[in-house]
Design an enzyme around this catalytic site. Structure first.
Site, short mmCIF file in Angstrom:
data_model
loop_
_atom_site.label_atom_id
_atom_site.label_comp_id
_atom_site.label_asym_id
_atom_site.label_seq_id
_atom_site.Cartn_x
_atom_site.Cartn_y
_atom_site.Cartn_z
CG LEU A 138 -2.05 -1.38 1.67
CD1 LEU A 138 -2.84 -1.03 2.71
CD2 LEU A 138 -2.61 -1.00 0.02
CG ASP A 139 0.60 4.15 -2.85
OD1 ASP A 139 1.33 3.75 -3.62
OD2 ASP A 139 0.03 4.86 -3.06
CE LYS A 140 5.48 9.25 4.69
NZ LYS A 140 7.10 9.71 4.58
CB THR A 179 -2.91 3.93 0.86
OG1 THR A 179 -3.44 4.59 -0.23
CG2 THR A 179 -4.05 2.96 1.12
#
Length: 357
Positions: free
Chosen positions: A144-146, A148
């Site tokens: 997951l993105d930072k 998110t």
């Protein structure tokens, strides 16, 4: 000093009266030092309280945004053991093969330049906290993105990790995200099927962004759809969406990515539907890096000035994952995670009702 005094007395054996005098002087000096230390500590605490009072905005929304930024920085500074313990407290589900956590905002999955702490680095520590000192390190199954938040799956062994990764690659995992968008998509439910490619943005501050690489365009002569040559570097990207709630200027959406291209949801919403995610400053503008521009109605409900919008976090939450289980994949494991507090607080201010399930 008192300790040294007592050692000296035992070695050389002076008169009892002298011994008592030295102990009395030591006690007085020790008490005075304790008082000075306590006064200094209290003075420092008072200065910190005063600085915090000056720094913290009076507006509750701005104050909460500031707290979130501080939390993100703290996650980068804490000892790995402390971070692993925090992740342990955020476990949503676990069995003999999997550990599922609620990923916090601002914590990167992988390391890189300027990153002190990341989830990958603390997986061995977390495994030992769960299964003892001889436990095999946990393994990432996806990322997951930072910025998110939400459901993140870890595996207890390499074989399980490989199997789950294959499920993601072959699109057998159903993923559902919740997001708050700026604007209302039309229609209220649909499918975005537009390839995505990474391009360099030529501006005063050159940078790279993901963007759309459509296979069709509208002819300026007759307004008809015309097929264009496919970009060889583009990746197929498909996203289902539906509106869960809406207000005058913002919407609560459920997103279901069918594919898994970098920043797919953010690009499809911003450039495909014209409804960027709230707090997505990277894709707020194409040709420059600048804070997102919000409608006056949204600013009023959030209690923010446009100058403070740059502090808004990305409102993108991995709400649910459904994994096929069993030897033949005939059963399903539903993993659900409620959105974080900043997400629910924003939705309340914007009068967007979050579903109970």
């Amino acid at each position: 000093m008192a300790a040294l005094g007592r050692v000296g007395l035992r070695l050389w054996g002076p008169a009892p009266a002298l011994s008592q005098g030295l102990r009395a002087v030591s006690t007085i000096h020790g008490a005075a030092a304790d008082v000075r230390a306590e006064q200094l500590a209290e003075k420092l605490r008072a200065q910190q309280r005063e600085e915090q009072k000056q720094e913290d905005p009076k507006d509750p929304v701005s104050r909460r945004v500031r707290e979130l930024a501080r939390l993100s920085k703290q996650l980068q500074r804490v000892h790995p053991n402390v971070l692993a313990k925090a992740l342990k407290q955020r476990i949503l589900y676990q069995n003999k093969e999997l550990v599922v956590i609620d990923k916090p905002y601002g914590l990167p999955v992988h390391g890189g330049p300027g990153i002190q702490n990341c989830i990958t680095d603390v997986l061995p520590i977390l495994a030992k906290m769960l299964d003892g000192m001889k436990a095999e390190p946990l393994h990432l199954c996806h990322r997951l993105d930072k910025e998110t938040t939400g459901v993140m799956v870890l595996a207890r062994d390499k074989d399980t990790a490989h199997r789950i990764q294959c499920l993601f690659k072959t699109r057998q995992v159903e993923k559902k995200y919740w997001t708050i968008s700026v604007g209302l998509p039309v229609p209220s439910e649909g499918l975005v099927d537009i390839p995505i490619v990474e391009k360099e943005v030529q501006s005063h501050q050159s940078h790279y962004k993901m963007t759309l690489a459509p296979n069709y365009r509208v002819s300026p002569e007759n307004g008809k759809m015309v097929k264009v040559r496919r970009n060889r570097d583009a990746h197929s990207a498909v996203t289902r969406y539906r509106v869960l709630a809406s207000s005058a200027s913002c919407s609560l959406l459920e997103l279901q990515p069918i594919t898994g291209v970098k920043h797919q949801l953010r690009v499809h919403l911003a450039y495909g539907l014209g409804c960027p995610i709230l707090g997505d400053h990277k894709y707020a503008h194409w040709n420059r890096l600048a804070p997102q521009k919000l409608p006056e109605h949204a600013l009023k409900r959030l209690g923010l000035d446009q100058a403070k919008v740059r502090h808004l976090p990305l409102h993108l939450h991995a709400h649910q994952l459904t994994l096929p289980t069993g030897t033949s994949g005939d059963r399903q494991l539903h993993l659900v995670c409620r959105p974080p507090r900043f997400f629910t607080n924003t939705s309340k201010r914007l009068k967007l009702e979050i579903p109970e399930k």
